[in-house]
Design a protein around this motif. Structure first.
Motif, PDB file in Angstrom:
ATOM      1  N   THR A   6       0.815  -1.219   0.000  1.00  0.00           N
ATOM      2  CA  THR A   6       0.000   0.000   0.000  1.00  0.00           C
ATOM      3  C   THR A   6       0.845   1.264   0.000  1.00  0.00           C
ATOM      4  OG1 THR A   6      -0.119  -0.044   2.403  1.00  0.00           O
ATOM      5  CG2 THR A   6      -1.894  -1.147   1.193  1.00  0.00           C
ATOM      6  N   THR A   7       2.163   1.138  -0.184  1.00  0.00           N
ATOM      7  CA  THR A   7       3.016   2.314  -0.149  1.00  0.00           C
ATOM      8  C   THR A   7       3.188   2.960  -1.517  1.00  0.00           C
ATOM      9  OG1 THR A   7       4.974   0.942  -0.426  1.00  0.00           O
ATOM     10  CG2 THR A   7       4.299   1.463   1.835  1.00  0.00           C
ATOM     11  N   ARG A   8       2.725   2.331  -2.558  1.00  0.00           N
ATOM     12  CA  ARG A   8       2.861   2.893  -3.900  1.00  0.00           C
ATOM     13  C   ARG A   8       1.745   3.900  -4.162  1.00  0.00           C
ATOM     14  NH1 ARG A   8       4.054  -2.440  -7.508  1.00  0.00           N
ATOM     15  NH2 ARG A   8       5.912  -3.089  -6.388  1.00  0.00           N
ATOM     16  N   THR A   9       2.082   4.879  -5.000  1.00  0.00           N
ATOM     17  CA  THR A   9       1.051   5.836  -5.386  1.00  0.00           C
ATOM     18  C   THR A   9       0.156   5.215  -6.440  1.00  0.00           C
ATOM     19  OG1 THR A   9       2.463   6.790  -7.060  1.00  0.00           O
ATOM     20  CG2 THR A   9       2.500   7.829  -4.890  1.00  0.00           C
ATOM     21  N   ARG A  10      -1.043   5.700  -6.529  1.00  0.00           N
ATOM     22  CA  ARG A  10      -1.955   5.197  -7.548  1.00  0.00           C
ATOM     23  C   ARG A  10      -1.520   5.685  -8.918  1.00  0.00           C
ATOM     24  NH1 ARG A  10      -7.377   7.312  -6.368  1.00  0.00           N
ATOM     25  NH2 ARG A  10      -6.257   8.920  -5.265  1.00  0.00           N
ATOM     26  N   TYR A  11      -1.900   4.979  -9.951  1.00  0.00           N
ATOM     27  CA  TYR A  11      -1.552   5.335 -11.310  1.00  0.00           C
ATOM     28  C   TYR A  11      -2.106   6.719 -11.651  1.00  0.00           C
ATOM     29  CZ  TYR A  11      -1.284   5.250 -16.362  1.00  0.00           C
ATOM     30  OH  TYR A  11      -1.017   5.569 -17.670  1.00  0.00           O
ATOM     31  N   GLY A  12      -1.237   7.604 -12.087  1.00  0.00           N
ATOM     32  CA  GLY A  12      -1.666   8.925 -12.501  1.00  0.00           C
ATOM     33  C   GLY A  12      -1.731   9.958 -11.396  1.00  0.00           C
ATOM     34  N   SER A  13      -1.500   9.578 -10.166  1.00  0.00           N
ATOM     35  CA  SER A  13      -1.632  10.543  -9.080  1.00  0.00           C
ATOM     36  C   SER A  13      -0.424  11.473  -8.990  1.00  0.00           C
ATOM     37  CB  SER A  13      -1.848   9.827  -7.745  1.00  0.00           C
ATOM     38  OG  SER A  13      -0.707   9.063  -7.421  1.00  0.00           O
ATOM     39  N   ALA A  14       0.706  11.080  -9.535  1.00  0.00           N
ATOM     40  CA  ALA A  14       1.907  11.904  -9.441  1.00  0.00           C
ATOM     41  C   ALA A  14       2.128  12.741 -10.702  1.00  0.00           C
ATOM     42  CB  ALA A  14       3.117  11.020  -9.177  1.00  0.00           C
ATOM     43  N   THR A  15       1.183  12.799 -11.576  1.00  0.00           N
ATOM     44  CA  THR A  15       1.408  13.488 -12.844  1.00  0.00           C
ATOM     45  C   THR A  15       1.552  14.995 -12.672  1.00  0.00           C
ATOM     46  OG1 THR A  15      -0.951  13.575 -13.278  1.00  0.00           O
ATOM     47  CG2 THR A  15       0.264  11.729 -14.210  1.00  0.00           C
ATOM     48  N   LEU A  16       0.805  15.599 -11.770  1.00  0.00           N
ATOM     49  CA  LEU A  16       0.914  17.034 -11.574  1.00  0.00           C
ATOM     50  C   LEU A  16       2.287  17.401 -11.029  1.00  0.00           C
ATOM     51  CD1 LEU A  16      -0.406  19.784 -11.718  1.00  0.00           C
ATOM     52  CD2 LEU A  16      -1.280  19.420  -9.414  1.00  0.00           C
ATOM     53  N   ALA A  17       2.748  16.672 -10.025  1.00  0.00           N
ATOM     54  CA  ALA A  17       4.077  16.927  -9.473  1.00  0.00           C
ATOM     55  C   ALA A  17       5.145  16.650 -10.531  1.00  0.00           C
ATOM     56  CB  ALA A  17       4.307  16.070  -8.243  1.00  0.00           C
ATOM     57  N   SER A  18       4.963  15.596 -11.293  1.00  0.00           N
ATOM     58  CA  SER A  18       5.924  15.249 -12.336  1.00  0.00           C
ATOM     59  C   SER A  18       5.991  16.340 -13.401  1.00  0.00           C
ATOM     60  CB  SER A  18       5.517  13.925 -12.968  1.00  0.00           C
ATOM     61  OG  SER A  18       6.361  13.613 -14.046  1.00  0.00           O
ATOM     62  N   ARG A  19       4.852  16.854 -13.807  1.00  0.00           N
ATOM     63  CA  ARG A  19       4.830  17.940 -14.800  1.00  0.00           C
ATOM     64  C   ARG A  19       5.501  19.196 -14.261  1.00  0.00           C
ATOM     65  NH1 ARG A  19      -1.317  17.413 -17.111  1.00  0.00           N
ATOM     66  NH2 ARG A  19      -1.005  15.413 -18.147  1.00  0.00           N
ATOM     67  N   PHE A  20       5.262  19.499 -12.996  1.00  0.00           N
ATOM     68  CA  PHE A  20       5.878  20.677 -12.391  1.00  0.00           C
ATOM     69  C   PHE A  20       7.398  20.544 -12.390  1.00  0.00           C
ATOM     70  CE2 PHE A  20       7.732  22.622  -8.591  1.00  0.00           C
ATOM     71  CZ  PHE A  20       7.491  23.953  -8.883  1.00  0.00           C
ATOM     72  N   PHE A  21       7.908  19.388 -11.962  1.00  0.00           N
ATOM     73  CA  PHE A  21       9.357  19.206 -11.907  1.00  0.00           C
ATOM     74  C   PHE A  21       9.967  19.137 -13.295  1.00  0.00           C
ATOM     75  CE2 PHE A  21       8.397  17.711  -7.533  1.00  0.00           C
ATOM     76  CZ  PHE A  21       9.123  18.698  -6.874  1.00  0.00           C
ATOM     77  N   ASN A  22       9.248  18.593 -14.273  1.00  0.00           N
ATOM     78  CA  ASN A  22       9.737  18.611 -15.655  1.00  0.00           C
ATOM     79  C   ASN A  22       9.815  20.032 -16.186  1.00  0.00           C
ATOM     80  OD1 ASN A  22      10.140  15.877 -15.899  1.00  0.00           O
ATOM     81  ND2 ASN A  22       8.131  15.487 -16.799  1.00  0.00           N
TER      82      ASN A  22
END
Length: 72
Positions: A6-22
């Motif tokens: 249960t420690t993994r993030t759900r699919y697609g939940s990190a996309t906003l943070a990923s886009r910001f860091f990109n």
């Protein structure tokens, strides 16, 4: 016995943070590239015509070298 991870993030939940860091890393890389070209341009502009000739360049080549588009 079955276990659940249960420690993994759900699919697609990190996309906003990923886009910001990109976006941030792309902007940072652009600033670094601009500064490298500026430093190169200033260093080559400070050389005499004879020194430029010794390294196989002319004054008209400085901009191409700074932008990394010189083809020999």
């Amino acid at each position: 016995m079955a276990t659940f991870d249960t420690t993994r993030t759900r699919y697609g939940s990190a996309t906003l943070a990923s886009r910001f860091f990109n976006l941030f890393s792309s902007a940072f890389a652009g600033v670094v590239a601009w500064n490298d070209a500026r430093v190169t341009r200033n260093a080559l502009s400070g050389l005499t015509d004879r020194e430029l000739d010794d390294i196989g360049l002319s004054r008209s080549d400085i901009e191409s070298v700074a932008d990394n588009t010189l083809i020999r």
